[in-house]
Design a protein around this motif. Structure first.
Motif, mmCIF file in Angstrom:
data_model
loop_
_atom_site.group_PDB
_atom_site.id
_atom_site.type_symbol
_atom_site.label_atom_id
_atom_site.label_comp_id
_atom_site.label_asym_id
_atom_site.label_seq_id
_atom_site.Cartn_x
_atom_site.Cartn_y
_atom_site.Cartn_z
ATOM 1 N N ARG A 15 0.838 -1.195 0.000
ATOM 2 C CA ARG A 15 0.000 0.000 0.000
ATOM 3 C C ARG A 15 0.874 1.246 0.000
ATOM 4 O O ARG A 15 1.952 1.259 0.566
ATOM 5 N N THR A 16 0.357 2.316 -0.602
ATOM 6 C CA THR A 16 1.076 3.581 -0.633
ATOM 7 C C THR A 16 0.963 4.265 0.724
ATOM 8 O O THR A 16 -0.097 4.294 1.330
ATOM 9 N N ASN A 17 2.069 4.805 1.169
ATOM 10 C CA ASN A 17 2.118 5.472 2.461
ATOM 11 C C ASN A 17 1.249 6.735 2.427
ATOM 12 O O ASN A 17 1.384 7.575 1.535
ATOM 13 N N GLY A 18 0.390 6.905 3.403
ATOM 14 C CA GLY A 18 -0.511 8.054 3.466
ATOM 15 C C GLY A 18 0.219 9.361 3.672
ATOM 16 O O GLY A 18 -0.184 10.408 3.157
ATOM 17 N N LEU A 19 1.310 9.325 4.442
ATOM 18 C CA LEU A 19 2.077 10.549 4.650
ATOM 19 C C LEU A 19 2.790 10.993 3.372
ATOM 20 O O LEU A 19 2.992 12.192 3.158
ATOM 21 N N ALA A 20 3.159 10.042 2.532
ATOM 22 C CA ALA A 20 3.763 10.406 1.246
ATOM 23 C C ALA A 20 2.753 11.133 0.375
ATOM 24 O O ALA A 20 3.080 12.141 -0.273
ATOM 25 N N ILE A 21 1.529 10.644 0.377
ATOM 26 C CA ILE A 21 0.472 11.308 -0.395
ATOM 27 C C ILE A 21 0.207 12.698 0.181
ATOM 28 O O ILE A 21 0.082 13.671 -0.563
#
Length: 97
Positions: A15-21
């Motif tokens: 999953r893509t890191n939420g903080l990166a988004i």
């Protein structure tokens, strides 16, 4: 055997890191609006996301790097605009002659 309502594809996918988004979004919006606030937020979110994804715990490393870079660009734009405004006598508007 998979549990109720889950599939094997979703449990093994990264999953893509939420903080990166969040860092990327703050960096992009900060180029146009509130760059003095959103720039540091983009840098902080991106740096934390880089640290979290360093061990291979999720995707989004590229987005985190882009968030940090855009956050730095946001702050540079702010200071350039501040220097231009200061060299032109501030934020005074002259109407007429």
């Amino acid at each position: 055997m998979s549990g109720y309502g889950s599939s094997p594809a979703t449990s093994t996918a990264s999953r893509t890191n939420g903080l990166a988004i969040a860092g990327l979004v703050c960096g992009i919006i900060g180029v146009f609006f509130l760059n003095v606030v959103l720039g540091p937020l983009a840098i902080i979110f991106g740096a934390v996301a880089l640290r979290q994804t360093a061990g291979g715990g999720g995707g989004g490393r590229g987005m985190a790097k882009a968030g940090v870079v855009l956050g730095i660009i946001d702050l540079v734009v702010f200071f350039v605009l501040l220097a231009v405004a200061a060299s032109n006598g501030g934020f005074t508007w002259y109407v007429g002659s």
